[in-house]
Motif scaffolding. Structure first.
Motif, PDB file in Angstrom:
ATOM      1  N   CYS A   1       0.859  -1.181   0.000  1.00  0.00           N
ATOM      2  CA  CYS A   1       0.000   0.000   0.000  1.00  0.00           C
ATOM      3  C   CYS A   1       0.899   1.236   0.000  1.00  0.00           C
ATOM      4  O   CYS A   1       1.550   1.542   0.992  1.00  0.00           O
ATOM      5  N   ASP A   2       0.936   1.914  -1.130  1.00  0.00           N
ATOM      6  CA  ASP A   2       1.785   3.089  -1.301  1.00  0.00           C
ATOM      7  C   ASP A   2       0.923   4.341  -1.148  1.00  0.00           C
ATOM      8  O   ASP A   2       0.028   4.579  -1.963  1.00  0.00           O
ATOM      9  N   ILE A   3       1.174   5.123  -0.110  1.00  0.00           N
ATOM     10  CA  ILE A   3       0.421   6.352   0.129  1.00  0.00           C
ATOM     11  C   ILE A   3       1.121   7.476  -0.632  1.00  0.00           C
ATOM     12  O   ILE A   3       2.161   7.963  -0.220  1.00  0.00           O
TER      13      ILE A   3
ATOM     14  N   GLU B   1      -6.220   1.298   2.136  1.00  0.00           N
ATOM     15  CA  GLU B   1      -6.505   2.667   2.569  1.00  0.00           C
ATOM     16  C   GLU B   1      -5.505   3.039   3.644  1.00  0.00           C
ATOM     17  O   GLU B   1      -5.172   2.220   4.501  1.00  0.00           O
ATOM     18  N   GLY B   2      -5.023   4.266   3.615  1.00  0.00           N
ATOM     19  CA  GLY B   2      -4.144   4.764   4.659  1.00  0.00           C
ATOM     20  C   GLY B   2      -4.951   5.448   5.737  1.00  0.00           C
ATOM     21  O   GLY B   2      -5.899   6.184   5.457  1.00  0.00           O
ATOM     22  N   VAL B   3      -4.572   5.203   6.995  1.00  0.00           N
ATOM     23  CA  VAL B   3      -5.252   5.799   8.143  1.00  0.00           C
ATOM     24  C   VAL B   3      -4.186   6.426   9.027  1.00  0.00           C
ATOM     25  O   VAL B   3      -3.215   5.772   9.403  1.00  0.00           O
ATOM     26  N   LYS B   4      -4.366   7.703   9.333  1.00  0.00           N
ATOM     27  CA  LYS B   4      -3.417   8.409  10.201  1.00  0.00           C
ATOM     28  C   LYS B   4      -4.225   9.282  11.151  1.00  0.00           C
ATOM     29  O   LYS B   4      -4.746  10.320  10.769  1.00  0.00           O
ATOM     30  N   GLY B   5      -4.377   8.817  12.371  1.00  0.00           N
ATOM     31  CA  GLY B   5      -5.217   9.549  13.324  1.00  0.00           C
ATOM     32  C   GLY B   5      -6.656   9.571  12.821  1.00  0.00           C
ATOM     33  O   GLY B   5      -7.257   8.535  12.581  1.00  0.00           O
TER      34      GLY B   5
ATOM     35  N   PHE C   1     -10.530  -6.679   5.602  1.00  0.00           N
ATOM     36  CA  PHE C   1     -10.141  -7.977   6.152  1.00  0.00           C
ATOM     37  C   PHE C   1      -8.918  -7.890   7.050  1.00  0.00           C
ATOM     38  O   PHE C   1      -8.587  -8.832   7.751  1.00  0.00           O
ATOM     39  N   ARG C   2      -8.257  -6.765   7.040  1.00  0.00           N
ATOM     40  CA  ARG C   2      -7.093  -6.609   7.907  1.00  0.00           C
ATOM     41  C   ARG C   2      -7.013  -5.133   8.306  1.00  0.00           C
ATOM     42  O   ARG C   2      -6.206  -4.378   7.787  1.00  0.00           O
ATOM     43  N   PRO C   3      -7.876  -4.713   9.231  1.00  0.00           N
ATOM     44  CA  PRO C   3      -7.933  -3.290   9.561  1.00  0.00           C
ATOM     45  C   PRO C   3      -6.738  -2.829  10.394  1.00  0.00           C
ATOM     46  O   PRO C   3      -6.237  -3.567  11.241  1.00  0.00           O
ATOM     47  N   PHE C   4      -6.276  -1.640  10.112  1.00  0.00           N
ATOM     48  CA  PHE C   4      -5.272  -0.926  10.901  1.00  0.00           C
ATOM     49  C   PHE C   4      -4.006  -1.714  11.162  1.00  0.00           C
ATOM     50  O   PHE C   4      -3.566  -1.879  12.277  1.00  0.00           O
ATOM     51  N   HIS C   5      -3.428  -2.207  10.083  1.00  0.00           N
ATOM     52  CA  HIS C   5      -2.141  -2.892  10.150  1.00  0.00           C
ATOM     53  C   HIS C   5      -1.058  -1.828  10.038  1.00  0.00           C
ATOM     54  O   HIS C   5      -1.173  -0.888   9.263  1.00  0.00           O
TER      55      HIS C   5
ATOM     56  N   TRP D   1       1.792   6.032   8.791  1.00  0.00           N
ATOM     57  CA  TRP D   1       0.440   5.616   8.444  1.00  0.00           C
ATOM     58  C   TRP D   1       0.157   4.221   8.970  1.00  0.00           C
ATOM     59  O   TRP D   1       1.046   3.390   9.101  1.00  0.00           O
ATOM     60  N   ASP D   2      -1.120   3.950   9.225  1.00  0.00           N
ATOM     61  CA  ASP D   2      -1.615   2.589   9.414  1.00  0.00           C
ATOM     62  C   ASP D   2      -2.355   2.239   8.133  1.00  0.00           C
ATOM     63  O   ASP D   2      -2.743   3.120   7.368  1.00  0.00           O
ATOM     64  N   TYR D   3      -2.588   0.947   7.915  1.00  0.00           N
ATOM     65  CA  TYR D   3      -3.141   0.497   6.637  1.00  0.00           C
ATOM     66  C   TYR D   3      -4.346  -0.393   6.871  1.00  0.00           C
ATOM     67  O   TYR D   3      -4.343  -1.240   7.750  1.00  0.00           O
ATOM     68  N   ARG D   4      -5.364  -0.178   6.064  1.00  0.00           N
ATOM     69  CA  ARG D   4      -6.557  -1.016   6.086  1.00  0.00           C
ATOM     70  C   ARG D   4      -6.606  -1.746   4.748  1.00  0.00           C
ATOM     71  O   ARG D   4      -6.582  -1.121   3.690  1.00  0.00           O
TER      72      ARG D   4
END
Length: 128
Positions: free
Chosen positions: A59-61, A105-109, A80-84, A69-72
């Motif tokens: 996953c390239d942001i 998807e990238g998740v940051k805060g 299937f693998r939230p917030f890795h 970043w965390d990754y979903r």
């Protein structure tokens, strides 16, 4: 990049029911950066692979600045693998059940990246 202009209007009323209107114009500018985009990259770089092989999804942001970043991981529109915390997801060996539409998807805060087009992974039997 967007620039936001905001205009406000204030109305004042007097005690003898005469209406006085005071126009107050306030321009507020906001330079808003576009959200970064999460792009799924396959290694090896093809979407049709054989059962039993190994595939790594990255996953390239893009446009996300630092790497905090965390990754979903999303398969067929289901997380299937939230917030890795790692940008890589390795599947070894792959099975036909791993076929399908993959995105990340990238998740940051409280920030989320945009999601790029899904990658359609097809796993088939060994070649003869």
């Amino acid at each position: 990049m967007e620039v936001l202009l905001l205009q406000t209007q204030t109305r004042l009323y007097t005690s003898n029911h005469n209406l006085w209107i005071l126009l107050h114009t306030q321009l507020v500018s906001c330079v808003c950066a576009e959200r970064p985009v999460a792009v799924l990259i396959l290694q090896p770089n093809w979407t049709k692979i054989f059962r039993g092989e190994t595939v790594t999804m990255r996953c390239d942001i893009q446009g996300g600045g630092d790497t905090d970043w965390d990754y979903r991981w999303i398969k067929n529109s289901q997380s299937f693998r939230p917030f890795h915390t790692k940008p890589d997801h390795r599947i070894s060996p792959v099975y036909r059940s791993n076929s399908g539409s993959d995105t990340c998807e990238g998740v940051k805060g409280n920030k989320l990246s945009n999601i790029n087009d899904a990658v359609q992974l097809t796993v088939s039997g060994k070649s003869i």
